[in-house]
Design a protein around this motif. Structure first.
Motif, PDB file in Angstrom:
ATOM      1  N   HIS A  42       0.850  -1.186   0.000  1.00 30.58           N
ATOM      2  CA  HIS A  42       0.000   0.000   0.000  1.00 30.58           C
ATOM      3  C   HIS A  42       0.889   1.239   0.000  1.00 30.58           C
ATOM      4  CE1 HIS A  42      -2.438  -3.195   1.818  1.00 30.58           C
ATOM      5  NE2 HIS A  42      -3.529  -2.516   1.488  1.00 30.58           N
ATOM      6  N   VAL A  43       0.408   2.321  -0.588  1.00 30.23           N
ATOM      7  CA  VAL A  43       1.133   3.587  -0.544  1.00 30.23           C
ATOM      8  C   VAL A  43       0.211   4.676  -0.019  1.00 30.23           C
ATOM      9  CG1 VAL A  43       2.729   2.980  -2.403  1.00 30.23           C
ATOM     10  CG2 VAL A  43       0.587   4.142  -2.955  1.00 30.23           C
ATOM     11  N   VAL A  44       0.776   5.612   0.723  1.00 30.55           N
ATOM     12  CA  VAL A  44       0.029   6.727   1.302  1.00 30.55           C
ATOM     13  C   VAL A  44       0.742   8.018   0.935  1.00 30.55           C
ATOM     14  CG1 VAL A  44      -0.671   7.868   3.441  1.00 30.55           C
ATOM     15  CG2 VAL A  44      -0.866   5.375   3.229  1.00 30.55           C
ATOM     16  N   ASN A  45       0.044   8.880   0.246  1.00 26.31           N
ATOM     17  CA  ASN A  45       0.592  10.190  -0.103  1.00 26.31           C
ATOM     18  C   ASN A  45       0.299  11.150   1.054  1.00 26.31           C
ATOM     19  OD1 ASN A  45       1.298  12.691  -1.127  1.00 26.31           O
ATOM     20  ND2 ASN A  45       0.438  12.308  -3.162  1.00 26.31           N
ATOM     21  N   ALA A  46       1.326  11.436   1.862  1.00 27.30           N
ATOM     22  CA  ALA A  46       1.140  12.267   3.046  1.00 27.30           C
ATOM     23  C   ALA A  46       0.869  13.722   2.711  1.00 27.30           C
ATOM     24  CB  ALA A  46       2.368  12.159   3.950  1.00 27.30           C
ATOM     25  N   ALA A  47       1.033  14.087   1.441  1.00 20.90           N
ATOM     26  CA  ALA A  47       0.695  15.450   1.019  1.00 20.90           C
ATOM     27  C   ALA A  47      -0.807  15.616   0.843  1.00 20.90           C
ATOM     28  CB  ALA A  47       1.423  15.797  -0.285  1.00 20.90           C
ATOM     29  N   GLU A  48      -1.531  14.506   0.765  1.00 18.25           N
ATOM     30  CA  GLU A  48      -2.964  14.568   0.480  1.00 18.25           C
ATOM     31  C   GLU A  48      -3.840  14.097   1.631  1.00 18.25           C
ATOM     32  OE1 GLU A  48      -3.472  12.253  -3.026  1.00 18.25           O
ATOM     33  OE2 GLU A  48      -2.558  13.747  -4.362  1.00 18.25           O
ATOM     34  N   VAL A  49      -3.317  13.199   2.474  1.00 17.82           N
ATOM     35  CA  VAL A  49      -4.131  12.640   3.558  1.00 17.82           C
ATOM     36  C   VAL A  49      -3.324  12.630   4.850  1.00 17.82           C
ATOM     37  CG1 VAL A  49      -5.460  11.180   1.982  1.00 17.82           C
ATOM     38  CG2 VAL A  49      -3.397  10.263   3.071  1.00 17.82           C
ATOM     39  N   ASP A  50      -4.028  12.487   5.960  1.00 19.17           N
ATOM     40  CA  ASP A  50      -3.369  12.306   7.250  1.00 19.17           C
ATOM     41  C   ASP A  50      -2.799  10.888   7.295  1.00 19.17           C
ATOM     42  OD1 ASP A  50      -3.301  11.297  10.107  1.00 19.17           O
ATOM     43  OD2 ASP A  50      -3.701  13.414  10.466  1.00 19.17           O
ATOM     44  N   CYS A  51      -1.493  10.787   7.402  1.00 18.96           N
ATOM     45  CA  CYS A  51      -0.883   9.454   7.254  1.00 18.96           C
ATOM     46  C   CYS A  51      -1.204   8.548   8.442  1.00 18.96           C
ATOM     47  CB  CYS A  51       0.622   9.564   7.034  1.00 18.96           C
ATOM     48  SG  CYS A  51       1.595  10.028   8.467  1.00 18.96           S
ATOM     49  N   VAL A  52      -1.392   9.108   9.633  1.00 14.14           N
ATOM     50  CA  VAL A  52      -1.758   8.276  10.780  1.00 14.14           C
ATOM     51  C   VAL A  52      -3.125   7.634  10.544  1.00 14.14           C
ATOM     52  CG1 VAL A  52      -2.302   8.270  13.241  1.00 14.14           C
ATOM     53  CG2 VAL A  52      -0.359   9.609  12.386  1.00 14.14           C
ATOM     54  N   GLU A  53      -4.080   8.438  10.127  1.00 17.84           N
ATOM     55  CA  GLU A  53      -5.417   7.908   9.850  1.00 17.84           C
ATOM     56  C   GLU A  53      -5.380   6.891   8.708  1.00 17.84           C
ATOM     57  OE1 GLU A  53      -7.928  11.231   9.094  1.00 17.84           O
ATOM     58  OE2 GLU A  53      -7.918  11.942  11.168  1.00 17.84           O
ATOM     59  N   ALA A  54      -4.548   7.170   7.698  1.00 16.70           N
ATOM     60  CA  ALA A  54      -4.462   6.254   6.557  1.00 16.70           C
ATOM     61  C   ALA A  54      -3.891   4.906   6.967  1.00 16.70           C
ATOM     62  CB  ALA A  54      -3.609   6.882   5.454  1.00 16.70           C
ATOM     63  N   VAL A  55      -2.827   4.909   7.778  1.00 21.26           N
ATOM     64  CA  VAL A  55      -2.228   3.653   8.243  1.00 21.26           C
ATOM     65  C   VAL A  55      -3.219   2.882   9.105  1.00 21.26           C
ATOM     66  CG1 VAL A  55      -0.421   2.648   9.701  1.00 21.26           C
ATOM     67  CG2 VAL A  55       0.150   4.468   8.076  1.00 21.26           C
ATOM     68  N   GLN A  56      -3.933   3.586   9.969  1.00 22.72           N
ATOM     69  CA  GLN A  56      -4.934   2.917  10.801  1.00 22.72           C
ATOM     70  C   GLN A  56      -6.051   2.306   9.953  1.00 22.72           C
ATOM     71  OE1 GLN A  56      -5.968   6.142  13.408  1.00 22.72           O
ATOM     72  NE2 GLN A  56      -4.446   5.573  14.957  1.00 22.72           N
ATOM     73  N   ALA A  57      -6.467   3.018   8.926  1.00 23.18           N
ATOM     74  CA  ALA A  57      -7.533   2.502   8.072  1.00 23.18           C
ATOM     75  C   ALA A  57      -7.088   1.231   7.348  1.00 23.18           C
ATOM     76  CB  ALA A  57      -7.956   3.571   7.066  1.00 23.18           C
ATOM     77  N   ILE A  58      -5.859   1.217   6.863  1.00 21.48           N
ATOM     78  CA  ILE A  58      -5.346   0.052   6.130  1.00 21.48           C
ATOM     79  C   ILE A  58      -5.216  -1.148   7.055  1.00 21.48           C
ATOM     80  CG2 ILE A  58      -3.329  -0.843   4.885  1.00 21.48           C
ATOM     81  CD1 ILE A  58      -2.924   2.064   3.835  1.00 21.48           C
ATOM     82  N   THR A  59      -4.974  -0.901   8.335  1.00 20.26           N
ATOM     83  CA  THR A  59      -4.737  -1.988   9.290  1.00 20.26           C
ATOM     84  C   THR A  59      -5.960  -2.264  10.164  1.00 20.26           C
ATOM     85  OG1 THR A  59      -3.741  -0.384  10.821  1.00 20.26           O
ATOM     86  CG2 THR A  59      -2.248  -1.608   9.367  1.00 20.26           C
ATOM     87  N   GLY A  60      -7.129  -2.025   9.624  1.00 21.30           N
ATOM     88  CA  GLY A  60      -8.357  -2.357  10.332  1.00 21.30           C
ATOM     89  C   GLY A  60      -8.672  -1.452  11.500  1.00 21.30           C
ATOM     90  N   GLY A  61      -8.074  -0.240  11.496  1.00 20.86           N
ATOM     91  CA  GLY A  61      -8.334   0.713  12.566  1.00 20.86           C
ATOM     92  C   GLY A  61      -7.366   0.632  13.731  1.00 20.86           C
ATOM     93  N   PHE A  62      -6.425  -0.296  13.668  1.00 20.79           N
ATOM     94  CA  PHE A  62      -5.545  -0.540  14.818  1.00 20.79           C
ATOM     95  C   PHE A  62      -4.199   0.191  14.752  1.00 20.79           C
ATOM     96  CE2 PHE A  62      -8.101  -4.493  14.384  1.00 20.79           C
ATOM     97  CZ  PHE A  62      -8.840  -4.342  15.544  1.00 20.79           C
ATOM     98  N   GLY A  63      -3.636   0.320  13.571  1.00 22.57           N
ATOM     99  CA  GLY A  63      -2.265   0.802  13.431  1.00 22.57           C
ATOM    100  C   GLY A  63      -1.339  -0.356  13.117  1.00 22.57           C
ATOM    101  N   ALA A  64      -0.153  -0.050  12.669  1.00 22.89           N
ATOM    102  CA  ALA A  64       0.793  -1.082  12.229  1.00 22.89           C
ATOM    103  C   ALA A  64       1.542  -1.692  13.412  1.00 22.89           C
ATOM    104  CB  ALA A  64       1.785  -0.492  11.236  1.00 22.89           C
ATOM    105  N   ASP A  65       1.937  -2.946  13.248  1.00 28.23           N
ATOM    106  CA  ASP A  65       2.735  -3.613  14.290  1.00 28.23           C
ATOM    107  C   ASP A  65       4.102  -2.950  14.443  1.00 28.23           C
ATOM    108  OD1 ASP A  65       0.863  -5.757  14.869  1.00 28.23           O
ATOM    109  OD2 ASP A  65       1.368  -6.529  12.883  1.00 28.23           O
TER     110      ASP A  65
END
Length: 361
Positions: free
Chosen positions: A227-250
């Motif tokens: 997965h890729v997250v463009n931090a210029a366009e979205v909040d990267c913390v929220e994006a990582v949490q969304a990709i990981t089912g709302g939890f955040g990365a290990d």
């Protein structure tokens, strides 16, 4: 007899580098002379040139290198003339408290050559990271040489000497990424992409690349990001949490090294997850956060120095994986240049156009 060779030096802070003649002394006890075959252009060399590490000018730049041992001093048994080696800046002593506790990757007294390389007028040079490899030949401690498969491409495997090893090690050694883990990497330059490659090697299930540059995000995807997250366009913390089912990365790896990216890494991890700082901050940077957040989230906060690697253990293994086609290290070599092109390569790197320029001699 001492040898006269070409070398790239930084004579004074911020000035363009110079290609000039340097003097390589005969190797003394424990020292070797290595004929350099290739050396990567690392951001650390630019930091040396700009005075960001010390003011011990002039510097002999270059440190991500591979080459062939040409001469050995007395007492050298670990390598021999003709050996193909990768140079490293963590030649462990074997005697300090870290080494004696079985943690040589944290050695507090690493070795460098005792003698100095000089300019023709006798001015002593400070070799970058104790190596100085933007030169036809360099003088190092024997412990800075790790013998590897001689059929490997020097321009590729030499990058293990710094940035690529730092990134892979941040994931594999420091972050202890395990099969099925979710991993986020903030900053997708050479070190960040190497961390992505390390996470892939360790069997991570989700690998999230975070950056503000579209080209870097594409490189990260090519290396193995799922997965890729463009931090210029979205909040990267929220994006990582969304990709990981709302939890955040290990495991979240900060390959930038700024207070804001470290905070993003901290909040983008799962409860009891791990943050790894491998990007190098400047001495003036400070961090201010609520202490309760550290207590309430648990987990581990780690710094990764050279990927917590042990060169004699890690370099041969990674080179073998590359030779088997299981570790695509060649993707980090964006261009091959000549010794006279180092200054131009600094500009290319600063503009974000390459993962690595590699000087081939």
């Amino acid at each position: 007899m001492p040898q006269r060779v070409r070398g790239v030096i930084a004579r004074e802070k911020g000035a363009p580098v110079e290609l000039t003649t340097i003097i390589i002394p005969d190797p003394g006890p424990g020292e070797v002379v290595v004929r350099v075959q290739a050396c990567g252009v690392c951001h650390t060399d630019l930091t040396y040139r700009d005075g960001g590490i010390s003011d011990s000018f002039p510097f002999l730049l270059g440190h991500e290198a591979a080459g062939v041992v040409e001469e050995v001093g007395s007492g050298v048994e670990s390598v021999a003339v003709g050996d193909f080696v990768i140079l490293n800046w963590r030649a462990v002593c074997g005697q300090c408290r870290a080494c004696k506790r079985g943690r040589p990757q944290y050695c507090f007294d690493t070795f460098n050559a005792t003698q100095e390389m000089t300019l023709e007028d006798g001015t002593e040079l400070t070799p970058a990271l104790g190596i100085g490899a933007f030169t036809d030949k360099t003088l190092v401690h024997a412990g800075q040489c790790t013998k590897v498969d001689a059929t490997a491409d020097p321009a590729v495997v030499g990058l293990l000497g710094c940035g690529v090893m730092a990134g892979i090690g941040a994931a594999v050694n420091t972050g202890n990424v395990s099969r099925g883990d979710s991993v986020a990497v903030i900053g997708c330059g050479g070190v960040g992409d190497a961390a992505i490659l390390g996470a892939r090697l360790a069997g991570a299930g989700i690998i999230i690349a975070v950056d503000r540059d579209l080209q870097k995000l594409q490189w990260a995807k090519d290396i193995g990001a799922t997965h890729v997250v463009n931090a210029a366009e979205v909040d990267c913390v929220e994006a990582v949490q969304a990709i990981t089912g709302g939890f955040g990365a290990d495991v979240v790896i900060d390959a930038v090294g700024r207070p804001e990216t470290w905070q993003q890494a901290f909040y983008a991890r799962d409860l009891a997850g791990t943050v790894v700082l491998v990007g190098v901050p400047t001495p003036d940077m400070t961090l201010q956060m609520p202490l309760i957040d550290f207590f309430s989230r648990g987990g581990a906060l780690k710094s990764s120095w050279y990927g917590d690697c042990l060169p004699e253990r890690d370099f041969p293994t990674l080179v073998d994986l590359y030779q088997q086609g299981r570790l695509p290290l060649e993707r980090f070599v964006s261009e091959r240049v000549e010794l006279a092109d180092v200054e131009d390569s600094f500009h290319t790197m600063h503009e974000g156009k390459v993962l690595r320029s590699v000087v081939v001699l």
